[in-house]
Motif scaffolding. Structure first.
Motif, PDB file in Angstrom:
ATOM      1  N   ASP A 123       9.160 -12.750 -14.051  1.00 26.64           N
ATOM      2  CA  ASP A 123       8.568 -13.876 -15.101  1.00 26.64           C
ATOM      3  C   ASP A 123       7.161 -14.123 -14.714  1.00 26.64           C
ATOM      4  O   ASP A 123       6.499 -14.719 -15.608  1.00 26.64           O
ATOM      5  CB  ASP A 123       9.577 -15.216 -14.867  1.00 26.64           C
ATOM      6  N   GLU A 124       6.785 -13.937 -13.287  1.00 29.27           N
ATOM      7  CA  GLU A 124       5.494 -14.498 -12.864  1.00 29.27           C
ATOM      8  C   GLU A 124       4.519 -13.193 -13.096  1.00 29.27           C
ATOM      9  O   GLU A 124       3.176 -13.520 -13.355  1.00 29.27           O
ATOM     10  CB  GLU A 124       5.555 -14.879 -11.459  1.00 29.27           C
ATOM     11  N   MET A 125       5.032 -12.156 -12.725  1.00 28.38           N
ATOM     12  CA  MET A 125       4.012 -10.617 -12.399  1.00 28.38           C
ATOM     13  C   MET A 125       4.467  -9.560 -13.284  1.00 28.38           C
ATOM     14  O   MET A 125       5.678  -9.068 -13.186  1.00 28.38           O
ATOM     15  CB  MET A 125       3.757 -10.352 -10.983  1.00 28.38           C
ATOM     16  N   ARG A 126       3.469  -8.907 -13.594  1.00 31.11           N
ATOM     17  CA  ARG A 126       3.764  -7.536 -14.213  1.00 31.11           C
ATOM     18  C   ARG A 126       3.220  -6.605 -13.296  1.00 31.11           C
ATOM     19  O   ARG A 126       2.055  -6.405 -13.259  1.00 31.11           O
ATOM     20  CB  ARG A 126       3.145  -7.479 -15.532  1.00 31.11           C
ATOM     21  N   PRO A 127       4.087  -5.791 -12.371  1.00 35.70           N
ATOM     22  CA  PRO A 127       3.126  -5.139 -11.071  1.00 35.70           C
ATOM     23  C   PRO A 127       2.945  -3.428 -11.728  1.00 35.70           C
ATOM     24  O   PRO A 127       3.293  -3.317 -12.876  1.00 35.70           O
ATOM     25  CB  PRO A 127       4.412  -4.749 -10.144  1.00 35.70           C
ATOM     26  N   GLU A 128       1.680  -3.255 -11.222  1.00 37.79           N
ATOM     27  CA  GLU A 128       1.021  -1.788 -11.549  1.00 37.79           C
ATOM     28  C   GLU A 128       0.353  -1.156 -10.388  1.00 37.79           C
ATOM     29  O   GLU A 128      -0.412  -2.073  -9.909  1.00 37.79           O
ATOM     30  CB  GLU A 128       0.130  -1.991 -12.815  1.00 37.79           C
ATOM     31  N   TRP A 129       0.364  -0.066 -10.112  1.00 34.52           N
ATOM     32  CA  TRP A 129      -0.126   0.652  -9.181  1.00 34.52           C
ATOM     33  C   TRP A 129      -1.616   1.119  -9.685  1.00 34.52           C
ATOM     34  O   TRP A 129      -1.825   1.609 -10.695  1.00 34.52           O
ATOM     35  CB  TRP A 129       0.659   1.954  -8.943  1.00 34.52           C
ATOM     36  N   PHE A 130      -2.427   0.984  -8.510  1.00 37.43           N
ATOM     37  CA  PHE A 130      -3.861   1.478  -8.837  1.00 37.43           C
ATOM     38  C   PHE A 130      -4.579   2.279  -7.582  1.00 37.43           C
ATOM     39  O   PHE A 130      -4.061   2.046  -6.561  1.00 37.43           O
ATOM     40  CB  PHE A 130      -4.832   0.115  -9.111  1.00 37.43           C
ATOM     41  N   GLY A 131      -5.210   3.330  -8.019  1.00 39.78           N
ATOM     42  CA  GLY A 131      -6.149   4.045  -6.927  1.00 39.78           C
ATOM     43  C   GLY A 131      -6.707   2.805  -5.903  1.00 39.78           C
ATOM     44  O   GLY A 131      -7.223   1.850  -6.643  1.00 39.78           O
ATOM     45  N   ILE A 132      -6.855   3.092  -4.680  1.00 39.58           N
ATOM     46  CA  ILE A 132      -7.507   2.059  -3.818  1.00 39.58           C
ATOM     47  C   ILE A 132      -8.946   1.989  -4.184  1.00 39.58           C
ATOM     48  O   ILE A 132      -9.616   1.137  -3.660  1.00 39.58           O
ATOM     49  CB  ILE A 132      -7.282   2.320  -2.413  1.00 39.58           C
ATOM     50  N   HIS A 133      -9.443   3.146  -4.527  1.00 35.75           N
ATOM     51  CA  HIS A 133     -10.862   3.069  -4.964  1.00 35.75           C
ATOM     52  C   HIS A 133     -11.154   2.841  -6.646  1.00 35.75           C
ATOM     53  O   HIS A 133     -12.207   2.805  -7.139  1.00 35.75           O
ATOM     54  CB  HIS A 133     -11.604   4.380  -4.542  1.00 35.75           C
ATOM     55  N   MET A 161       0.700  -1.219   0.011  1.00 33.86           N
ATOM     56  CA  MET A 161      -0.116   0.145   0.152  1.00 33.86           C
ATOM     57  C   MET A 161       0.888   1.285  -0.048  1.00 33.86           C
ATOM     58  O   MET A 161       1.794   1.207   0.837  1.00 33.86           O
ATOM     59  CB  MET A 161      -1.007   0.072   1.160  1.00 33.86           C
ATOM     60  N   ASP A 162       0.620   2.165  -0.715  1.00 32.62           N
ATOM     61  CA  ASP A 162       1.031   3.390  -0.875  1.00 32.62           C
ATOM     62  C   ASP A 162       0.151   4.530  -0.345  1.00 32.62           C
ATOM     63  O   ASP A 162      -0.924   5.119  -0.819  1.00 32.62           O
ATOM     64  CB  ASP A 162       1.467   3.992  -2.140  1.00 32.62           C
ATOM     65  N   ASN A 163       0.119   4.575   1.103  1.00 33.08           N
ATOM     66  CA  ASN A 163      -0.947   5.366   1.945  1.00 33.08           C
ATOM     67  C   ASN A 163      -0.758   6.877   1.427  1.00 33.08           C
ATOM     68  O   ASN A 163      -2.058   7.459   1.460  1.00 33.08           O
ATOM     69  CB  ASN A 163      -0.959   4.968   3.397  1.00 33.08           C
ATOM     70  N   VAL A 164       0.295   7.268   1.161  1.00 35.00           N
ATOM     71  CA  VAL A 164       0.312   8.864   0.885  1.00 35.00           C
ATOM     72  C   VAL A 164      -0.376   9.210  -0.396  1.00 35.00           C
ATOM     73  O   VAL A 164      -1.286  10.124  -0.479  1.00 35.00           O
ATOM     74  CB  VAL A 164       1.714   9.266   0.580  1.00 35.00           C
ATOM     75  N   ARG A 165      -0.264   8.179  -1.397  1.00 32.17           N
ATOM     76  CA  ARG A 165      -1.267   8.469  -2.470  1.00 32.17           C
ATOM     77  C   ARG A 165      -2.164   7.763  -2.767  1.00 32.17           C
ATOM     78  O   ARG A 165      -2.965   7.587  -3.754  1.00 32.17           O
ATOM     79  CB  ARG A 165      -0.063   8.068  -3.821  1.00 32.17           C
ATOM     80  N   SER A 166      -2.783   7.174  -1.682  1.00 32.41           N
ATOM     81  CA  SER A 166      -3.948   6.247  -1.868  1.00 32.41           C
ATOM     82  C   SER A 166      -3.870   5.169  -3.080  1.00 32.41           C
ATOM     83  O   SER A 166      -4.878   5.235  -3.707  1.00 32.41           O
ATOM     84  CB  SER A 166      -5.143   7.242  -1.679  1.00 32.41           C
TER      85      SER A 166
END
Length: 181
Positions: free
Chosen positions: A121-131, A33-38
């Protein structure tokens, strides 16, 4: 490890007799979690179980580690992040009509971590807004329990899936005071 009597398993505290008798496999699911950027870091699964779905990071708990250690290891292996603080948020139990082994999934939030996010190899990470979760590209149960995460509530959920791994045929979901059993 598939074992209905694994001492790390807590399923026996929330299951009925029929499901307690099933073999269980322990898994973790951890959400940085990036709580600063929600926002929350999800990974697009590139292979194996859950392929082409967004999810938290996680996998099987190894025989020689605690469940917490498994969550931290899986996050590091799948995203490059090393969690320095994890909080257990939930317990999920999954039953698939074509699989005699129940999945016992321990859900964590990681609010403190080090390292750089990397694709593996297994995952492509991406940030999403918590809502702004991409529920249409996630497991069907995620939309049901994510509100508990947003409210900061601990929860226990049980979900029964058809063989298609999409259709939920039954569910039980509730807030709990503690995940210490």
């Amino acid at each position: 490890m598939i074992n209905s009597v694994d001492t790390r398993s807590v399923a026996r505290h929330v299951e009925d007799a029929e499901h307690r008798a099933m073999p269980h496999r322990l898994y973790t699911l951890i959400f940085p979690m990036d709580n600063v950027r929600s926002r929350v870091l999800l990974g697009m699964k590139k292979r194996g179980f859950g392929c082409n779905k967004y999810n938290g990071f996680g996998g099987k708990v190894e025989a020689d580690e605690t469940i917490d250690e498994g969550a931290i290891r899986e996050l590091n292996e799948e995203s490059g992040l090393l969690a320095t603080r994890v909080d257990k948020q939930g317990l999920l139990l999954f039953y698939f009509e074509d699989n005699p082994v129940a999945m016992e999934v321990h859900v964590y939030l990681a609010s403190e971590y080090t390292g750089d996010v990397v694709e593996t190899d297994e995952m492509r990470p991406e940030w999403f807004g918590i809502h702004e979760m991409p529920f249409a590209k996630m497991w069907a149960d995620d939309e049901r329990w994510w509100p508990y995460v947003l409210r900061g509530e601990k929860f226990v959920g049980r979900f029964w899936f058809k063989a298609d791994q999409i259709t939920i045929t039954r569910e039980e979901l509730s807030r709990v005071e503690s995940l210490s059993f």
